[in-house]
Enzyme design. Structure first.
Site, PDB file in Angstrom:
ATOM      1  N   HIS A 186      -2.869  -1.251  -1.472  1.00  0.00           N
ATOM      2  CA  HIS A 186      -4.373  -2.064  -2.040  1.00  0.00           C
ATOM      3  C   HIS A 186      -3.785  -2.157  -2.929  1.00  0.00           C
ATOM      4  CE1 HIS A 186      -5.008   0.063   2.922  1.00  0.00           C
ATOM      5  NE2 HIS A 186      -5.985   0.739   1.695  1.00  0.00           N
TER       6      HIS A 186
ATOM      7  N   CYS B  59      -6.738   6.893   1.183  1.00  0.00           N
ATOM      8  CA  CYS B  59      -5.720   6.440   0.825  1.00  0.00           C
ATOM      9  C   CYS B  59      -6.653   5.422  -0.366  1.00  0.00           C
ATOM     10  CB  CYS B  59      -4.839   5.870   0.788  1.00  0.00           C
ATOM     11  SG  CYS B  59      -6.150   4.582   2.470  1.00  0.00           S
TER      12      CYS B  59
END
Ligand code: NAP
Length: 378
Positions: A279, A149
């Site tokens: 994130h 990711c």
């Protein structure tokens, strides 16, 4: 290289789809993304551990029952979306391929395996075609890997600039959310936050420390993946090695540097922060050629999958909260790095929902590439 077979798919109908790890953080996002994008399917099978067998999950207005994963789970499946961890992928993805399914795998199990394309659709879509994997009888069943990711989020922002001016060096620091460690980590952050707020004497300490073995609420710490020789943890090394593989698979797509030069120096520091979802990354770039702030903003504004959010006057830049549940990666703080010769260094701050673009959405976009290809070749 995992076992190969020809695709079980019949062009007369939409693919029969399975989600492996359907009850997890990524699995549940798969359900939302498939529904929201009206992904064409003949059937949808939900697979998880025996613990979840019989549990029901919503898909649009349907209620589907979870089945226990087993060796015959893929006998009637054309496309298997895996997100149940590396060991499950290593054991079951080859069985799915043997049964004729195309696997899109979210784990790290096959990412660096030769012959397995590692794909970000906005960056190297042709890697799927080149591998000959597809949803047609004459194409191979096989595994396509979804990158890590943090790698996906970084490359969405950096790739348009790399194509223009050739990135020679990246220094990246991540601020990674609980959701990246799965549903249990999200529950624990919530639980610890409650415990910290009600801790006797206002000490802010917590009792529950099951997932990371330490306090996460009101704290931050180096990424929980194992630390390798040399001191980098596995998450940091994934960002380096996966970016190189993806960019080398992008070599004929007009990247500004030739394949043998796509060895961009990358150094990463990955940190968990007590954010529930999405994130953030601080990225410092060194270019081979000049890339001004203005040009970078123009490139990012036009880049697919990217939203430029860079309002200096209002001090309004990307945040994980705002990036949560969004498809795009948000990029801001685009500024010249004053420590580098003019035009050769830039700083960026990036936020992206890693369950979505960093996992489920990217995998479904890969599956859509397989479908587009089917349409194009018919
Ligand atoms: N979270 C992210 O942002 C993210 C991003 C990119 C990639 N990934 C990768 O995606 C995978 C799943 O991550 P996650 O965050 O969704 O984890 P998670 O929330 O912990 O979910 C794990 C899933 O795997 C299933 N599972 C566990 N053991 C199993 C078994 N023996 N047989 C069948 N199913 C089993 C679980 O089923 P039960 O509910 O029955 O236990 C659950 O559905 C991992 O490989 C992870 O590295 C995650």
């Amino acid at each position: 290289m995992p076992a190969q077979a020809s695709s079980s798919f019949s062009a007369a109908r939409a693919p029969r789809v399975a989600i492996v790890g359907a009850t997890g953080a990524v699995g549940e996002e798969f359900l939302r993304v498939l529904d929201q994008r009206s992904f064409p399917m003949t059937s949808l099978k939900l697979l998880a551990s025996a613990r979840s067998a019989g549990k029901t999950l919503s898909f649009g207005d349907q209620t589907l029952t979870v089945e226990a994963l087993g060796e015959h789970s893929f006998d009637d499946v054309d496309l298997a979306l895996f997100s149940a961890g590396g060991s499950i992928s290593r054991e079951y993805a080859p069985l799915a391929v043997k049964a004729g399914a195309v696997v899109v795998d979210n784990s790290s199990a096959f990412r660096m395996t030769d012959g397995v394309p590692l794909v970000v659709p906005e960056v190297n879509p042709q890697a799927v075609t080149e591998a000959g994997i597809g949803l047609r009888k004459e194409l191979k069943a096989g595994i396509i890997a979804n990158p890590n990711c943090s790698t996906i989020i970084m490359l969405l922002a950096v790739n348009p600039l790399h194509r223009f001016a050739g990135v020679e060096r990246i220094v990246v620091s991540t601020y990674q959310a609980a959701s990246g460690a799965g549903a249990a980590a999200m529950r624990e952050l919530e639980q610890q936050t409650r415990e910290a707020l009600s801790a006797p004497g206002g000490t802010g300490t917590v009792e529950t420390q099951d997932v990371f073995g330490m306090q996460y609420a009101f704290n931050l710490f180096s990424h929980n993946s194992p630390v390798e020789m040399g001191g980098y943890n596995q998450e940091e090394l994934k960002m380096v090695h996966e970016s190189h593989k993806i960019w080398n698979q992008d070599a004929d797509q007009g990247a500004a540097v030739s394949p043998e030069r796509i060895r961009t120096g990358i150094t990463a520091t990955c940190v968990r922060v007590p954010v529930m979802r999405a994130h953030a990354e601080s990225i410092n770039l060194t270019f081979r050629d000049e890339c001004s702030e203005l040009k970078a903003s123009e490139l990012l504004r036009a880049a697919p999958g990217v939203t430029l959010q860079d309002d200096r006057a209002a001090n309004a830049f990307p945040t994980p909260l705002q990036a949560s549940h969004q498809d795009d990666v948000f990029v801001g703080r685009v500024r010249r790095d004053l420590s580098q010769p003019e035009g050769r260094g830039l700083d960026l701050f990036v936020c992206g929902d890693q369950i979505r673009k960093g996992a489920a959405l990217n995998a479904v976009q890969i599956a859509e590439l397989l479908l587009e290809r089917r349409g194009a070749e018919r």
